[in-house]
Design a protein around this motif. Structure first.
Motif, mmCIF file in Angstrom:
data_model
loop_
_atom_site.group_PDB
_atom_site.id
_atom_site.type_symbol
_atom_site.label_atom_id
_atom_site.label_comp_id
_atom_site.label_asym_id
_atom_site.label_seq_id
_atom_site.Cartn_x
_atom_site.Cartn_y
_atom_site.Cartn_z
ATOM 1 N N LEU A 230 27.875 38.128 33.000
ATOM 2 C CA LEU A 230 27.977 38.240 31.547
ATOM 3 C C LEU A 230 27.817 39.695 31.127
ATOM 4 O O LEU A 230 26.836 40.347 31.481
ATOM 5 N N LEU A 231 28.804 40.190 30.380
ATOM 6 C CA LEU A 231 28.695 41.504 29.751
ATOM 7 C C LEU A 231 28.497 41.268 28.259
ATOM 8 O O LEU A 231 29.393 40.778 27.578
ATOM 9 N N ASP A 232 27.331 41.617 27.754
ATOM 10 C CA ASP A 232 27.000 41.393 26.349
ATOM 11 C C ASP A 232 27.125 42.700 25.585
ATOM 12 O O ASP A 232 27.059 43.788 26.169
ATOM 13 N N GLU A 233 27.290 42.606 24.259
ATOM 14 C CA GLU A 233 27.438 43.791 23.397
ATOM 15 C C GLU A 233 28.564 44.694 23.893
ATOM 16 O O GLU A 233 28.448 45.923 23.894
ATOM 17 N N ALA A 234 29.659 44.088 24.298
ATOM 18 C CA ALA A 234 30.752 44.847 24.927
ATOM 19 C C ALA A 234 31.486 45.755 23.957
ATOM 20 O O ALA A 234 32.266 46.619 24.386
ATOM 21 N N GLN A 235 31.265 45.590 22.650
ATOM 22 C CA GLN A 235 31.907 46.496 21.686
ATOM 23 C C GLN A 235 31.443 47.933 21.882
ATOM 24 O O GLN A 235 32.101 48.874 21.448
ATOM 25 N N ASN A 236 30.313 48.105 22.569
ATOM 26 C CA ASN A 236 29.768 49.452 22.794
ATOM 27 C C ASN A 236 30.129 50.016 24.167
ATOM 28 O O ASN A 236 29.505 50.965 24.629
ATOM 29 N N THR A 237 31.131 49.420 24.819
ATOM 30 C CA THR A 237 31.643 50.005 26.059
ATOM 31 C C THR A 237 32.775 50.964 25.732
ATOM 32 O O THR A 237 33.480 50.805 24.731
ATOM 33 N N THR A 238 32.979 51.945 26.594
ATOM 34 C CA THR A 238 34.151 52.803 26.490
ATOM 35 C C THR A 238 35.299 52.128 27.245
ATOM 36 O O THR A 238 35.058 51.213 28.051
ATOM 37 N N PRO A 239 36.552 52.551 27.021
ATOM 38 C CA PRO A 239 37.661 51.970 27.782
ATOM 39 C C PRO A 239 37.456 52.064 29.297
ATOM 40 O O PRO A 239 37.755 51.121 30.029
ATOM 41 N N ALA A 240 36.915 53.185 29.768
ATOM 42 C CA ALA A 240 36.689 53.353 31.214
ATOM 43 C C ALA A 240 35.622 52.386 31.711
ATOM 44 O O ALA A 240 35.740 51.815 32.803
ATOM 45 N N GLN A 241 34.574 52.175 30.926
ATOM 46 C CA GLN A 241 33.500 51.280 31.334
ATOM 47 C C GLN A 241 33.964 49.835 31.444
ATOM 48 O O GLN A 241 33.659 49.147 32.409
ATOM 49 N N ILE A 242 34.699 49.361 30.445
ATOM 50 C CA ILE A 242 35.100 47.954 30.484
ATOM 51 C C ILE A 242 36.143 47.721 31.571
ATOM 52 O O ILE A 242 36.163 46.665 32.216
ATOM 53 N N LYS A 243 36.993 48.716 31.840
ATOM 54 C CA LYS A 243 37.945 48.592 32.947
ATOM 55 C C LYS A 243 37.183 48.524 34.269
ATOM 56 O O LYS A 243 37.499 47.712 35.145
ATOM 57 N N MET A 244 36.162 49.373 34.410
ATOM 58 C CA MET A 244 35.323 49.352 35.615
ATOM 59 C C MET A 244 34.694 47.980 35.792
ATOM 60 O O MET A 244 34.702 47.406 36.879
ATOM 61 N N PHE A 245 34.159 47.429 34.705
ATOM 62 C CA PHE A 245 33.489 46.132 34.772
ATOM 63 C C PHE A 245 34.474 45.030 35.153
ATOM 64 O O PHE A 245 34.187 44.207 36.024
ATOM 65 N N LEU A 246 35.634 45.003 34.523
ATOM 66 C CA LEU A 246 36.619 43.954 34.782
ATOM 67 C C LEU A 246 37.106 43.979 36.229
ATOM 68 O O LEU A 246 37.387 42.933 36.812
ATOM 69 N N THR A 247 37.197 45.159 36.791
ATOM 70 C CA THR A 247 37.696 45.266 38.170
ATOM 71 C C THR A 247 36.617 44.987 39.206
ATOM 72 O O THR A 247 36.879 45.077 40.407
ATOM 73 N N ARG A 248 35.395 44.626 38.752
ATOM 74 C CA ARG A 248 34.327 44.220 39.685
ATOM 75 C C ARG A 248 34.452 42.748 40.060
ATOM 76 O O ARG A 248 33.753 42.268 40.946
ATOM 77 N N MET A 249 35.306 41.991 39.366
ATOM 78 C CA MET A 249 35.391 40.535 39.589
ATOM 79 C C MET A 249 35.723 40.210 41.039
ATOM 80 O O MET A 249 36.675 40.727 41.608
ATOM 81 N N GLY A 250 34.915 39.328 41.635
ATOM 82 C CA GLY A 250 35.206 38.822 42.967
ATOM 83 C C GLY A 250 36.038 37.559 42.883
ATOM 84 O O GLY A 250 36.244 37.003 41.790
ATOM 85 N N PRO A 251 36.517 37.046 44.011
ATOM 86 C CA PRO A 251 37.383 35.856 44.000
ATOM 87 C C PRO A 251 36.686 34.592 43.508
ATOM 88 O O PRO A 251 37.343 33.635 43.116
ATOM 89 N N THR A 252 35.359 34.571 43.524
ATOM 90 C CA THR A 252 34.626 33.369 43.079
ATOM 91 C C THR A 252 33.742 33.673 41.875
ATOM 92 O O THR A 252 32.733 33.007 41.650
ATOM 93 N N SER A 253 34.127 34.664 41.095
ATOM 94 C CA SER A 253 33.332 35.043 39.927
ATOM 95 C C SER A 253 33.725 34.231 38.698
ATOM 96 O O SER A 253 34.870 33.809 38.551
ATOM 97 N N LYS A 254 32.764 34.045 37.821
ATOM 98 C CA LYS A 254 32.997 33.543 36.475
ATOM 99 C C LYS A 254 32.464 34.629 35.544
ATOM 100 O O LYS A 254 31.290 34.993 35.631
#
Length: 343
Positions: A230-254
């Motif tokens: 869970l990423l909370d308060e995501a409105q305060n991420t920068t474009p680079a940060q949220i891209k970094m977070f999204l690309t952390r997803m593993g094959p069995t992630s929710k």
């Protein structure tokens, strides 16, 4: 005489044993031929094999009951002592609208249609974005869904993160080390978890990294597999940060990403990564999008009116800016027309 010892692990003793060990005394009274002794986190049973086996079965069932409901009551003991127990709590908790049973015995479920949409979206998608104002239950419902997934063994861990952005205050002036400085930003998550998981068990989960709560910066370089993230308060991420977070997803992630367009604390010159991600990913299949409204607010009745007032103010301000721009463009067009006619 046979003796058996049961060790209570990750269990709040007062919530399991009852005040002054009343639950154990109640169990012992039902088996007068055996001896049941509670010392610390150990329960010692002495007696004949058939009765010892029965007592062990009941205690095991009560331990499972505790881990599911967060406490054991005298009524619970009575039900398990019954030859044909009717476990009303279990009937309730397995009903479709219940997300999880709280650590204090309360039922946690969606309370509004949009909260239910969020629950449904998480069940159907591996990545869900949830937008909405403060008080609509975004964080609370999300944490409940994460706890349910962990309890149901759908994932092996929960990872919850927030960007640490200074909302008008400087971290440097706060006392303590970095953990003590950022903990206030993560407090709503701790509060939600404490509502859903007994204190001793939550402590065990955190010490063993089964539940991790950390600033977003700690996510870099990790692959988040077999986890509810869970990423909370995501409105305060920068474009680079949220891209970094999204690309952390593993094959069995929710993965869930929550935010509030009206509470961006980034510098005015900095774009919100959440707003950009919503635009970029809006047509990607397999991603859920849920919008919470003022009517979903579950706090004091005034909060809903406050949200509506601010929303109207922002809409009026946006309309005024648009009108000013259009008026300026019209004036520029007239001016250019006059210049051409003079030639």
């Amino acid at each position: 005489m046979v003796e058996k010892v049961i060790t209570l692990e990750n269990i709040s003793l007062i919530d399991f044993l009852g005040t002054e060990n009343q639950n154990i005394k109640q169990l012992a009274a039902a088996f007068p031929s055996s001896k049941i002794i509670s010392r610390g986190n150990e329960i010692k049973i002495q007696g004949q094999t058939p009765e010892i086996t029965k007592i062990h079965e009941i205690l095991s069932a009560l331990i499972d009951h505790y881990h599911k409901f967060g406490k054991v009551t005298q009524n619970s003991v009575n039900r398990y002592l019954s030859p044909d127990p009717i476990l009303d709590e279990e009937v309730i908790v397995t009903s479709p609208d219940v997300i999880v049973y709280g650590s204090k015995g309360g039922i946690i479920k969606a309370k509004t249609p949009n909260q239910q949409k969020l629950v449904d979206a998480v069940e159907k998608n591996d990545l869900v974005f949830t937008l909405g104002p403060a008080g609509t239950g975004k964080t609370y419902i999300s944490v409940a869904l994460a706890v349910r997934a962990l309890k149901n063994k759908e994932v092996k861990k929960i990872i919850i993160s927030r960007p640490v952005v200074e909302a008008g205050e400087s971290l440097g002036f706060l006392p303590g080390d970095m953990k003590e400085k950022v903990d206030p930003y993560l407090r709503p998550i701790y509060d939600a978890l404490e509502d859903m998981i007994p204190v001793e068990k939550l402590k065990y989960y955190q010490e063993n990294k089964i539940i991790e709560i950390a600033p977003l910066a700690y996510m870099r370089g990790r692959t988040l597999s077999n986890a509810f993230v869970l990423l909370d308060e995501a409105q305060n991420t920068t474009p680079a940060q949220i891209k970094m977070f999204l690309t952390r997803m593993g094959p069995t992630s929710k993965v869930m990403i929550n935010g509030d367009r009206s509470q961006i604390d980034l510098p005015r010159s900095q774009r919100s990564g959440l707003i950009e991600a919503l635009h970029i990913l809006k047509d990607v299949k397999g991603i859920g999008f849920v919008e919470m409204k003022a009517e979903d607010v579950q706090r004091h009745r005034l909060v809903k009116d406050i949200v509506n007032a601010y929303t109207k103010h922002e809409e009026d301000a946006a309309a005024a800016r648009k009108a000013a721009i259009e008026a300026g463009e019209e004036e520029t067009s007239r001016f250019n027309g006059k210049r051409r006619s003079n030639f």
